[in-house]
Every structure is written in C-alpha cells, then in structure tokens.
Design an enzyme around this catalytic site. Structure first.
Site, short mmCIF file in Angstrom:
data_model
loop_
_atom_site.label_atom_id
_atom_site.label_comp_id
_atom_site.label_asym_id
_atom_site.label_seq_id
_atom_site.Cartn_x
_atom_site.Cartn_y
_atom_site.Cartn_z
CG ASN A 112 17.11 -5.54 -61.72
OD1 ASN A 112 17.73 -4.77 -61.01
ND2 ASN A 112 17.51 -6.77 -61.95
CG HIS A 115 21.48 -6.69 -55.06
ND1 HIS A 115 21.96 -7.64 -55.93
CD2 HIS A 115 22.04 -6.94 -53.85
CE1 HIS A 115 22.80 -8.43 -55.27
NE2 HIS A 115 22.87 -8.03 -54.00
P1 GDP Z 1 20.26 -10.71 -59.19
O1 GDP Z 1 20.98 -11.51 -58.13
O2 GDP Z 1 18.88 -11.21 -59.47
O3 GDP Z 1 20.32 -9.21 -58.96
O4 GDP Z 1 21.05 -10.96 -60.56
P2 GDP Z 1 22.62 -11.11 -60.83
O5 GDP Z 1 23.42 -11.11 -59.56
O6 GDP Z 1 22.79 -12.24 -61.77
O7 GDP Z 1 22.95 -9.78 -61.62
C1 GDP Z 1 23.20 -8.58 -60.96
C2 GDP Z 1 22.60 -7.45 -61.73
O8 GDP Z 1 23.23 -7.35 -63.00
C3 GDP Z 1 21.12 -7.63 -62.06
O9 GDP Z 1 20.26 -7.25 -61.03
C4 GDP Z 1 20.96 -6.76 -63.27
O10 GDP Z 1 20.83 -5.39 -62.88
C5 GDP Z 1 22.29 -6.95 -63.98
N1 GDP Z 1 22.19 -7.99 -65.01
C6 GDP Z 1 22.08 -9.33 -64.81
N2 GDP Z 1 22.01 -9.99 -65.98
C7 GDP Z 1 22.08 -9.03 -66.94
C8 GDP Z 1 22.08 -9.10 -68.37
O11 GDP Z 1 21.99 -10.15 -68.99
N3 GDP Z 1 22.18 -7.90 -69.02
C9 GDP Z 1 22.30 -6.71 -68.34
N4 GDP Z 1 22.39 -5.59 -69.05
N5 GDP Z 1 22.30 -6.62 -67.01
C10 GDP Z 1 22.20 -7.76 -66.31
#
Ligand code: GDP
Length: 138
Positions: A112, A115
């Site tokens: 995505n 971060h």
């Molecule tokens: P952020 O803070 O918006 O980056 O999200 P998070 O800290 O919750 O998650 C970190 C990273 O893990 C995200 O940017 C995604 O690349 C990955 N990620 C989060 N949720 C998912 C999921 O449900 N499936 C997968 N495959 N990757 C995820």
C-alpha cells in the site's frame, strides 16, 4: 510542531513513485526534516513491525517490506500525525479516498505504498528506530 514517521515502501520506490509522493507531502504543507534510503533486513523489519508478530499477515508483511529499498522520513507540521494519515488514506488502497497516496500508488493492502505513524508514542518509537537527533533538522 508535531513530528511523524513516514516510510515509502519498496513497491512505491521500485515503481518510480517516490518523487511524486514527496511532492504530495510537500504540497500538503508537511516538511521533510529527515530522510534516507535503506534496505531492511528481515530481522530489522521484524523488529520494526513487532506489534504485528502474531498476525496472519506477518510473514507477508516482512517479505514485502524487505523486497527492495525503502525511503524513511521524519515529517514535521501542525498535527503532522493526523495530517499524514489523512494524506495516506485507508490501509486498503481500494477503500482509500480518491486522491490519497494509497489510492494513487498502492497496489494492494500489503503493498500500500506508504506507512505513517498512528499516534505520538508510535511516532517517537519509529523515528528513533531509524534516526538519531543529529539527523533530524530542527
Ligand atoms: P497502517 O498503520 O495503516 O499502515 O496499518 P497497520 O499498522 O494496521 O498495518 C501495517 C501494515 O500491515 C499495513 O500497511 C499493510 O501493509 C499490512 N496489513 C494490514 N492489515 C493487513 C491485512 O489484513 N492483510 C495483509 N495482507 N496485510 C495487512
């Protein structure tokens, strides 16, 4: 002035979108006050993403973040944490708002593009994970 941590992920660097992301950051009013390019080892990536260690997607997360170089930055501005989260958009690019970095440059939820820290404590931890005081412009 608040500081937040930003990472331009490998898919965005390798895809040639880092410059456009930096332009969008600058146009948003946030200032880039520290920056470097590096490639994370699996150990470093595991430590950075330690909070996700028990998640089903952890291995995939480490694989993606170590697949190429990342650009790590410290961004400064008023409400920098919230402002950058808004600019990034939702974690899933398909669900992210039109015009956000993840909507524009994200490929999938795991790729995505960017971060950003989610709160002040995380920002402090993530900034000090990559930068020392001398590397951050005041
Ligand atoms: P952020 O803070 O918006 O980056 O999200 P998070 O800290 O919750 O998650 C970190 C990273 O893990 C995200 O940017 C995604 O690349 C990955 N990620 C989060 N949720 C998912 C999921 O449900 N499936 C997968 N495959 N990757 C995820």
């Amino acid at each position: 002035m608040e500081k937040t941590f930003s990472m331009i992920k490998p898919e965005a660097v390798l895809g040639g979108n880092a410059g456009k992301i930096m332009t969008a950051v600058e146009e948003s009013g946030l200032k880039i006050v520290a920056q470097k390019m590096l490639r994370l080892s699996p150990e470093q990536a595991g430590s950075f993403y330690a909070v996700h260690r028990d998640k089903a997607f952890f291995d995939e997360l480490i694989e993606n973040i170590t697949a190429g170089p990342v650009i790590v930055q410290v961004l400064a501005g008023e409400n920098a944490i919230e402002e950058y989260r808004r600019l990034m958009g939702a974690a899933n690019p398909a669900a992210a708002e039109e015009g956000t970095l993840r909507r524009l440059y994200g490929i999938s939820i795991e790729k995505n593009a960017v971060h950003g820290s989610d709160c002040a404590e995380t920002a402090e931890r993530e900034i000090s994970f990559f930068f020392n005081q001398l590397e951050i412009m005041q």
